[in-house]
Design an enzyme around this catalytic site. Structure first.
Site, PDB file in Angstrom:
ATOM      1  N   ASP A 114       0.847  -1.191   0.000  1.00 39.75           N
ATOM      2  CA  ASP A 114       0.000   0.000   0.000  1.00 39.75           C
ATOM      3  C   ASP A 114       0.886   1.245   0.000  1.00 39.75           C
ATOM      4  O   ASP A 114       1.852   1.337   0.763  1.00 39.75           O
ATOM      5  CB  ASP A 114      -0.903   0.015   1.236  1.00 39.75           C
ATOM      6  CG  ASP A 114      -1.945   1.120   1.166  1.00 39.75           C
ATOM      7  OD1 ASP A 114      -2.988   0.893   0.517  1.00 39.75           O
ATOM      8  OD2 ASP A 114      -1.700   2.196   1.746  1.00 39.75           O
ATOM      9  N   ILE A 115       0.569   2.192  -0.886  1.00 42.23           N
ATOM     10  CA  ILE A 115       1.333   3.447  -0.943  1.00 42.23           C
ATOM     11  C   ILE A 115       0.935   4.308   0.249  1.00 42.23           C
ATOM     12  O   ILE A 115      -0.252   4.589   0.461  1.00 42.23           O
ATOM     13  CB  ILE A 115       1.065   4.198  -2.256  1.00 42.23           C
ATOM     14  CG1 ILE A 115       1.459   3.326  -3.460  1.00 42.23           C
ATOM     15  CG2 ILE A 115       1.845   5.520  -2.294  1.00 42.23           C
ATOM     16  CD1 ILE A 115       1.135   3.952  -4.802  1.00 42.23           C
ATOM     17  N   GLU A 166      -4.498   2.439  -4.501  1.00 45.26           N
ATOM     18  CA  GLU A 166      -3.057   2.387  -4.255  1.00 45.26           C
ATOM     19  C   GLU A 166      -2.626   1.040  -3.681  1.00 45.26           C
ATOM     20  O   GLU A 166      -1.535   0.911  -3.118  1.00 45.26           O
ATOM     21  CB  GLU A 166      -2.644   3.509  -3.296  1.00 45.26           C
ATOM     22  CG  GLU A 166      -3.151   3.399  -1.876  1.00 45.26           C
ATOM     23  CD  GLU A 166      -4.533   4.026  -1.656  1.00 45.26           C
ATOM     24  OE1 GLU A 166      -4.807   4.415  -0.510  1.00 45.26           O
ATOM     25  OE2 GLU A 166      -5.319   4.096  -2.617  1.00 45.26           O
TER      26      GLU A 166
END
Length: 231
Positions: A104-105, A147
């Site tokens: 996950d960003i 994301e």
């Protein structure tokens, strides 16, 4: 004398007429042969034209089907596998033991709100490229949406090494949005063991998601791994 002259003329003209008949018949045969050859050539040309057209249409149909399959199984923005493509790829990994990683960003919503969605898309593409440079050919990398990415590592060891490389591949270099804007982007990674995709995927996903939450809670830009098996 007149009778003799008539007979002489009669007998002398017969060979000429015979030759003329033979020539005429030969010309007819030759003309028919030429006509048949022309018809045969036209038919062959037509036949090969049909074969060429059929081959072209078959290749075009095959390319269209392949393009449709690619479109259905891949994310249009990053060109990575999408959820459907991930599931299709995992069908070929039946019985393979490994680890499921959720990537996950960090703070991506804030990035989108600050720099706009067009720059957010660039970041997604660049993160995808950096993740792709780390995963191995036997591993499966996909973008689930937003994301969030998912990776299946076809190995029961070295997961910590690979997770560390994933985190560093994103954080080690600034992201250039344009000539004036360079920003730091990081990711967090959660991992859990997955030994049977169909039987234990949901349980492994939940554990990997909990590990991801732990990595976020500990400060982001890092990874956490659940070593308990999803049985």
């Amino acid at each position: 004398m007149k009778k003799l002259f008539f007979l002489a003329v009669l007998f002398s003209s017969s060979p000429v007429e015979a030759v003329s008949d033979d020539v005429f018949e030969y010309q007819q045969v030759a003309a028919n042969a030429i006509m048949l050859a022309i018809i045969l050539a036209i038919n062959l040309l037509f036949f090969f034209s049909l074969l060429t057209i059929a081959g072209f249409l078959s290749r075009k149909k095959g390319a269209a089907l392949k393009a449709a399959e690619t479109s259905a199984n891949h994310d249009p923005l990053t060109a990575l596998l999408n959820r459907r493509g991930f599931e299709a790829a995992m069908e070929k990994k039946e019985g393979v033991k490994g680890f499921l990683l959720i990537v996950d960003i960090d703070d991506f919503k804030q990035i989108n709100d600050t720099y706009g969605h067009s720059h957010g898309d660039k970041i997604l593409q660049e993160v995808s490229a950096r993740l792709s440079s780390v995963v191995r050919s036997d591993d499966v990398l996909a973008r689930l949406g937003g994301e969030e990415f998912v990776i299946f590592i076809c190995s029961e060891d070295k997961v910590e090494e690979l997770a560390d490389r994933l985190v560093k591949s994103v954080a080690s270099k600034l992201f250039c949005l344009n000539n004036d804007i360079n920003i730091q982007v990081t990711i967090s990674v959660g991992a859990a063991q997955l030994n049977d995709f169909y039987a234990h995927y949901e349980a492994a996903y939940e554990k990997a998601d909990m590990s991801l939450y732990q990595a976020k809670k500990q400060g982001k830009n890092q990874f956490a791994i659940s070593l308990s098996q999803s049985l």
